[in-house]
Design a protein around this motif. Structure first.
Motif, mmCIF file in Angstrom:
data_model
loop_
_atom_site.group_PDB
_atom_site.id
_atom_site.type_symbol
_atom_site.label_atom_id
_atom_site.label_comp_id
_atom_site.label_asym_id
_atom_site.label_seq_id
_atom_site.Cartn_x
_atom_site.Cartn_y
_atom_site.Cartn_z
ATOM 1 N N PRO A 106 1.250 -1.119 -0.203
ATOM 2 C CA PRO A 106 -0.156 -0.389 0.186
ATOM 3 C C PRO A 106 1.016 1.195 0.132
ATOM 4 N N THR A 109 3.703 2.944 2.934
ATOM 5 C CA THR A 109 4.533 1.702 3.636
ATOM 6 C C THR A 109 5.641 1.493 2.890
ATOM 7 N N HIS A 120 -1.273 1.938 14.485
ATOM 8 C CA HIS A 120 -2.838 1.188 14.877
ATOM 9 C C HIS A 120 -2.501 0.499 15.606
ATOM 10 N N ARG A 167 -1.826 -2.461 12.802
ATOM 11 C CA ARG A 167 -2.008 -2.215 10.589
ATOM 12 C C ARG A 167 -1.023 -0.448 10.983
ATOM 13 N N ASP A 168 -0.680 -0.291 9.587
ATOM 14 C CA ASP A 168 -0.240 0.521 9.323
ATOM 15 C C ASP A 168 -0.511 2.141 9.677
ATOM 16 N N CYS A 170 -1.526 4.448 8.466
ATOM 17 C CA CYS A 170 -3.028 5.797 8.341
ATOM 18 C C CYS A 170 -3.851 4.827 8.406
ATOM 19 N N GLY A 171 -3.826 3.297 9.046
ATOM 20 C CA GLY A 171 -4.692 2.149 9.422
ATOM 21 C C GLY A 171 -5.477 1.780 7.986
ATOM 22 N N GLN A 172 -4.341 1.296 6.611
ATOM 23 C CA GLN A 172 -4.982 0.627 6.167
ATOM 24 C C GLN A 172 -4.864 -0.661 5.342
ATOM 25 N N ALA A 173 -3.869 -1.502 6.308
ATOM 26 C CA ALA A 173 -2.658 -2.669 5.583
ATOM 27 C C ALA A 173 -2.101 -2.588 6.914
ATOM 28 N N THR A 174 -3.390 -4.166 7.223
ATOM 29 C CA THR A 174 -2.244 -5.294 8.410
ATOM 30 C C THR A 174 -1.494 -5.487 8.227
#
Length: 192
Positions: A106, A109, A120, A167-168, A170-174
């Motif tokens: 993503p 990252t 996160h 999570r990253d 941005c909270g987008q990817a685990t």
């Protein structure tokens, strides 16, 4: 009637009339009634889903961040008073998820994150920011594992053996998962 809270009972037995503590706020209440799958029961057992009626407790308004002694929020824990010790600093074993062949990363990252990264932290239905300090290494590569001290932005009720997800930023990817080893970690100079 009271506020109804729902969740999975992970340990111990709950009984009608029992005194419990809502954490991390730390206020006491009692269980008026217990339901499992729409039926009233006298007790709830570990591994079951329960709905608890709690008198004198109000649900937090959406987006309400103010602390009130009698407000329950998404992600709060319910426990006995003796076990209600929320924490903001813990030691955990973290596992970085391996990236498969052609999978694109993503935006924002990298394949590894360094000690000092802010991610996160997700535990149950609770989430907050966390600063990660790796112990005895500088970065955690894809597919690797490490011990780390995590400093949470908000207090949470955690126990040894609890699992979590990271999570990253941005909270987008685990990016990683882990297991709590010591929920109440002391600060040591080499981990700062």
């Amino acid at each position: 009637v009271g506020t109804v809270v729902t969740g999975s009972l992970t340990g111990g037995t709950l009984r009608r009339g029992q005194q419990v503590t809502i954490a991390p706020a730390g206020f006491a209440t009692r269980i008026r009634t217990i339901q499992q799958h729409g039926r009233d029961v006298a007790e709830g057992f570990p591994g079951s889903r329960v709905a608890l009626n709690l008198p004198d407790v109000q649900p937090a308004a959406r987006g309400d961040s103010a602390t009130s002694a009698a407000v329950v929020r998404r992600g709060d824990g319910l426990t006995s008073a003796a076990l209600a010790r929320p924490t903001r600093r813990l030691i955990a074993r973290m596992m970085r998820f391996a990236r498969g062949g052609e999978e694109a990363l993503p935006i924002g990252t990298s394949d590894a994150f360094k000690s000092g990264a802010t991610l996160h932290f997700h535990h149950g239905t609770a989430a907050c920011g966390a600063r990660i300090r790796l112990i005895d290494q500088d970065a955690l590569d894809s597919g690797g594992a490490a011990l780390a001290m995590l400093t949470l932005k908000l207090p949470m009720l955690l126990f040894a053996g609890d699992r979590f997800v990271l999570r990253d930023g941005c909270g987008q990817a685990t990016v990683a998962g882990g297991i709590v080893l010591e929920p109440h970690a002391a600060v040591r100079s080499k981990w700062r």
